[in-house]
Design an enzyme around this catalytic site. Sequence first.
Site, PDB file in Angstrom:
ATOM      1  N   LYS A  44      -0.069   4.971  -5.580  1.00 61.45           N
ATOM      2  CA  LYS A  44       0.211   5.755  -4.479  1.00 61.45           C
ATOM      3  C   LYS A  44      -1.061   5.926  -3.875  1.00 61.45           C
ATOM      4  CE  LYS A  44       2.051   8.361  -1.459  1.00 61.45           C
ATOM      5  NZ  LYS A  44       2.708   8.128  -0.339  1.00 61.45           N
ATOM      6  N   CYS A 130      -0.868   5.647   7.473  1.00 56.84           N
ATOM      7  CA  CYS A 130       0.266   6.274   7.123  1.00 56.84           C
ATOM      8  C   CYS A 130       0.803   6.965   8.423  1.00 56.84           C
ATOM      9  CB  CYS A 130      -0.196   7.401   6.152  1.00 56.84           C
ATOM     10  SG  CYS A 130       1.074   8.812   5.876  1.00 56.84           S
TER      11      CYS A 130
HETATM   12  O1  RRO Z   1       3.317   9.115   2.062  1.00 53.17           O
HETATM   13  C1  RRO Z   1       3.920   8.629   3.041  1.00 53.17           C
HETATM   14  O2  RRO Z   1       4.636   9.497   3.739  1.00 53.17           O
HETATM   15  C2  RRO Z   1       3.602   7.335   3.597  1.00 53.17           C
HETATM   16  C3  RRO Z   1       2.419   6.531   3.316  1.00 53.17           C
HETATM   17 BR1  RRO Z   1       0.943   7.424   3.095  1.00 53.17          BR
HETATM   18  C4  RRO Z   1       2.187   5.273   4.007  1.00 53.17           C
HETATM   19  O3  RRO Z   1       1.151   4.809   4.265  1.00 53.17           O
HETATM   20  N1  RRO Z   1       3.427   4.673   4.596  1.00 53.17           N
HETATM   21  C5  RRO Z   1       4.547   5.366   4.504  1.00 53.17           C
HETATM   22  O4  RRO Z   1       5.705   4.713   4.742  1.00 53.17           O
HETATM   23  N2  RRO Z   1       4.847   6.515   4.021  1.00 53.17           N
END
Ligand code: RRO
Length: 311
Positions: A44, A130
């Site tokens: 993650k 993100c």
């Molecule tokens: O954690 C998120 O909300 C998230 C991330 Br970091 C990302 O790179 N892509 C996404 O769809 N959610």
Amino acid sequence: VNLSATFQNHTFANPLMNASGVHCYTTTQLDELLASSAGTLVTKSATMAYRQGNPKPRYRSLALGSINSMGLPNEGLPYYLDYVLAKQTQADVPTLFLSVAGISMQEDLDMLAQVDQSDFNGFTELNLSCPNVPGKPQVAYDFEATEKMLDSAFKLFHKPLGVKLPPYFDLAQFDIVAKILNQYPLAYINTINSVGNGLYIDVDSETVAIKPKGGFGGLGGAYVLPTALANVHAFRQRLNDSIAIIGTGGVQTGADVFAHILAGADLVQVGTQLAKDGPDVFARLTQELSDVMAQKDYHNLSDFKNNLKEL
Ligand code: RRO
């Protein structure tokens, strides 16, 4: 049929892995990926310290895919770095991918410095895409900021580095971004992150599907497959051969994996379908990919990789 996938100087049993953010928050989930039929895994996206993320509900599975606004919940870089450092000393563990996503450029650089100074010998992925941290635009939609980020990153980082990109939609954007990326000794790009700021509406209840940001969130799954394939192919046509490509987005079947590789992907990640099915999805997808290849009399991924035909 041989599914082994070469990626830079590394070989994986097959090209499949999780997409970061799905089934990779905890050591238990990461161990379940290692025990699955996936070729490898990515952690993650980490910030320097633990983050709770956005209020729930923040992920919804939909008939045609998914919508999420997780907001970068994670255990903090030391947790994931400790995990990959412990695993990389064990036999039969493939080369691993470690994802970082700072809230600021300085946080990204601080994390990269920490990884650089560690004994980690896998691939580090800098997430520039993100879509879900309120008030923080996606870095890779700001071309000037992206170039600045990569300039600074390569000044202090000396290990294999990839970048996670958001989807682009205009061919002029691919030209600009590829020109920036080709200036750097990148190991790979990973395309695509979720299609940012979609809005799912449930007509019966007249409501949105997730709580953060009034319901706006990143789309995954079947909604995004053609966009993902377009991004893989457009970048394969523009990037130096030395930069590998991880294709991510919309994979539900072995045929979808085949399409990503045909478009030019070296490895293929699975997000929404992994969230739906769990790590057993990798046994099905590898079997289905083998079946598609056998039917076409292909023996290796190199027999069709980046061989998409035009009309
Ligand atoms: O954690 C998120 O909300 C998230 C991330 Br970091 C990302 O790179 N892509 C996404 O769809 N959610």
